[in-house]
Design a protein around this motif. Structure first.
Motif, PDB file in Angstrom:
ATOM      1  N   LYS A  38       0.834  -1.203   0.000  1.00 42.93           N
ATOM      2  CA  LYS A  38       0.000   0.000   0.000  1.00 42.93           C
ATOM      3  C   LYS A  38       0.870   1.254   0.000  1.00 42.93           C
ATOM      4  O   LYS A  38       0.574   2.227  -0.687  1.00 42.93           O
ATOM      5  N   GLU A  39       1.963   1.212   0.763  1.00 43.01           N
ATOM      6  CA  GLU A  39       2.858   2.368   0.853  1.00 43.01           C
ATOM      7  C   GLU A  39       3.504   2.678  -0.498  1.00 43.01           C
ATOM      8  O   GLU A  39       3.596   3.835  -0.904  1.00 43.01           O
ATOM      9  N   LYS A  40       3.970   1.635  -1.179  1.00 40.35           N
ATOM     10  CA  LYS A  40       4.579   1.839  -2.502  1.00 40.35           C
ATOM     11  C   LYS A  40       3.552   2.363  -3.488  1.00 40.35           C
ATOM     12  O   LYS A  40       3.844   3.259  -4.284  1.00 40.35           O
ATOM     13  N   LEU A  41       2.358   1.823  -3.430  1.00 46.56           N
ATOM     14  CA  LEU A  41       1.290   2.262  -4.321  1.00 46.56           C
ATOM     15  C   LEU A  41       1.000   3.745  -4.125  1.00 46.56           C
ATOM     16  O   LEU A  41       0.920   4.513  -5.092  1.00 46.56           O
ATOM     17  N   GLU A  42       0.881   4.175  -2.883  1.00 49.78           N
ATOM     18  CA  GLU A  42       0.613   5.589  -2.588  1.00 49.78           C
ATOM     19  C   GLU A  42       1.781   6.477  -3.009  1.00 49.78           C
ATOM     20  O   GLU A  42       1.584   7.547  -3.587  1.00 49.78           O
ATOM     21  N   TYR A  43       3.006   6.026  -2.724  1.00 54.78           N
ATOM     22  CA  TYR A  43       4.200   6.812  -3.037  1.00 54.78           C
ATOM     23  C   TYR A  43       4.328   7.048  -4.538  1.00 54.78           C
ATOM     24  O   TYR A  43       4.481   8.185  -4.996  1.00 54.78           O
ATOM     25  N   TYR A  44       4.270   5.972  -5.319  1.00 57.41           N
ATOM     26  CA  TYR A  44       4.436   6.109  -6.770  1.00 57.41           C
ATOM     27  C   TYR A  44       3.223   6.772  -7.420  1.00 57.41           C
ATOM     28  O   TYR A  44       3.356   7.453  -8.434  1.00 57.41           O
ATOM     29  N   ASN A  45       2.049   6.597  -6.840  1.00 63.31           N
ATOM     30  CA  ASN A  45       0.854   7.252  -7.363  1.00 63.31           C
ATOM     31  C   ASN A  45       0.976   8.775  -7.243  1.00 63.31           C
ATOM     32  O   ASN A  45       0.585   9.506  -8.158  1.00 63.31           O
ATOM     33  N   MET A  47       3.611  10.419  -7.468  1.00 65.54           N
ATOM     34  CA  MET A  47       4.592  10.850  -8.466  1.00 65.54           C
ATOM     35  C   MET A  47       4.114  10.562  -9.892  1.00 65.54           C
ATOM     36  O   MET A  47       4.858  10.773 -10.854  1.00 65.54           O
ATOM     37  N   SER A  48       2.874  10.061 -10.034  1.00 63.79           N
ATOM     38  CA  SER A  48       2.283   9.717 -11.337  1.00 63.79           C
ATOM     39  C   SER A  48       3.107   8.674 -12.096  1.00 63.79           C
ATOM     40  O   SER A  48       3.267   8.761 -13.312  1.00 63.79           O
ATOM     41  N   ILE A  49       3.628   7.696 -11.353  1.00 70.78           N
ATOM     42  CA  ILE A  49       4.400   6.607 -11.949  1.00 70.78           C
ATOM     43  C   ILE A  49       3.561   5.339 -11.889  1.00 70.78           C
ATOM     44  O   ILE A  49       3.013   4.996 -10.846  1.00 70.78           O
ATOM     45  N   LYS A  50       3.454   4.670 -13.024  1.00 69.64           N
ATOM     46  CA  LYS A  50       2.731   3.396 -13.083  1.00 69.64           C
ATOM     47  C   LYS A  50       3.563   2.318 -12.389  1.00 69.64           C
ATOM     48  O   LYS A  50       4.782   2.380 -12.388  1.00 69.64           O
ATOM     49  N   ILE A  51       2.888   1.302 -11.843  1.00 64.50           N
ATOM     50  CA  ILE A  51       3.567   0.255 -11.080  1.00 64.50           C
ATOM     51  C   ILE A  51       3.224  -1.111 -11.649  1.00 64.50           C
ATOM     52  O   ILE A  51       2.076  -1.382 -11.999  1.00 64.50           O
ATOM     53  N   LEU A  52       4.246  -1.971 -11.708  1.00 69.20           N
ATOM     54  CA  LEU A  52       4.044  -3.356 -12.105  1.00 69.20           C
ATOM     55  C   LEU A  52       4.755  -4.241 -11.090  1.00 69.20           C
ATOM     56  O   LEU A  52       5.936  -4.031 -10.800  1.00 69.20           O
ATOM     57  N   GLU A  53       4.026  -5.199 -10.537  1.00 66.61           N
ATOM     58  CA  GLU A  53       4.648  -6.169  -9.638  1.00 66.61           C
ATOM     59  C   GLU A  53       5.180  -7.321 -10.478  1.00 66.61           C
ATOM     60  O   GLU A  53       4.462  -7.888 -11.299  1.00 66.61           O
ATOM     61  N   CYS A  54       6.453  -7.654 -10.283  1.00 67.81           N
ATOM     62  CA  CYS A  54       7.074  -8.748 -11.024  1.00 67.81           C
ATOM     63  C   CYS A  54       8.135  -9.387 -10.141  1.00 67.81           C
ATOM     64  O   CYS A  54       9.051  -8.711  -9.668  1.00 67.81           O
ATOM     65  N   LYS A  55       8.002 -10.683  -9.912  1.00 68.44           N
ATOM     66  CA  LYS A  55       8.933 -11.407  -9.042  1.00 68.44           C
ATOM     67  C   LYS A  55       9.983 -12.177  -9.832  1.00 68.44           C
ATOM     68  O   LYS A  55      10.809 -12.864  -9.255  1.00 68.44           O
TER      69      LYS A  55
END
Length: 79
Positions: A38-45, A47-55
């Motif tokens: 949730k923290e990463k989602l809020e932080y990058y949101n 900054m208007s940066i899209k996020i992709l989770e990839c392991k």
């Protein structure tokens, strides 16, 4: 053309012809994270940066982004 970054600071440019190159000193438009929180989602949101989770490893993650952005390349069949 898209700028894709990893949490470790490595940044790549993905061109619409499928070519991927490492670049430096550029802010990413898309960030790849190993675990989405949730923290990463809020932080990058903010900054208007899209996020992709990839392991997966770095190359496989970049390939996944390429397929998402540009789809599968079209192929021709000759008869």
């Amino acid at each position: 053309m898209y700028i894709v970054g990893f949490e470790n600071g490595k940044t790549f440019i993905i061109k619409d012809n499928g070519k991927i190159e490492e670049i430096k000193n550029r802010e990413p438009q898309i960030i790849i994270v190993e675990k989405l929180t949730k923290e990463k989602l809020e932080y990058y949101n903010k900054m208007s940066i899209k996020i992709l989770e990839c392991k997966d490893n770095q190359d496989l993650c970049l390939s996944k982004v390429l397929k998402i952005l540009f789809g599968r390349p079209k192929s021709c069949k000759f008869t």
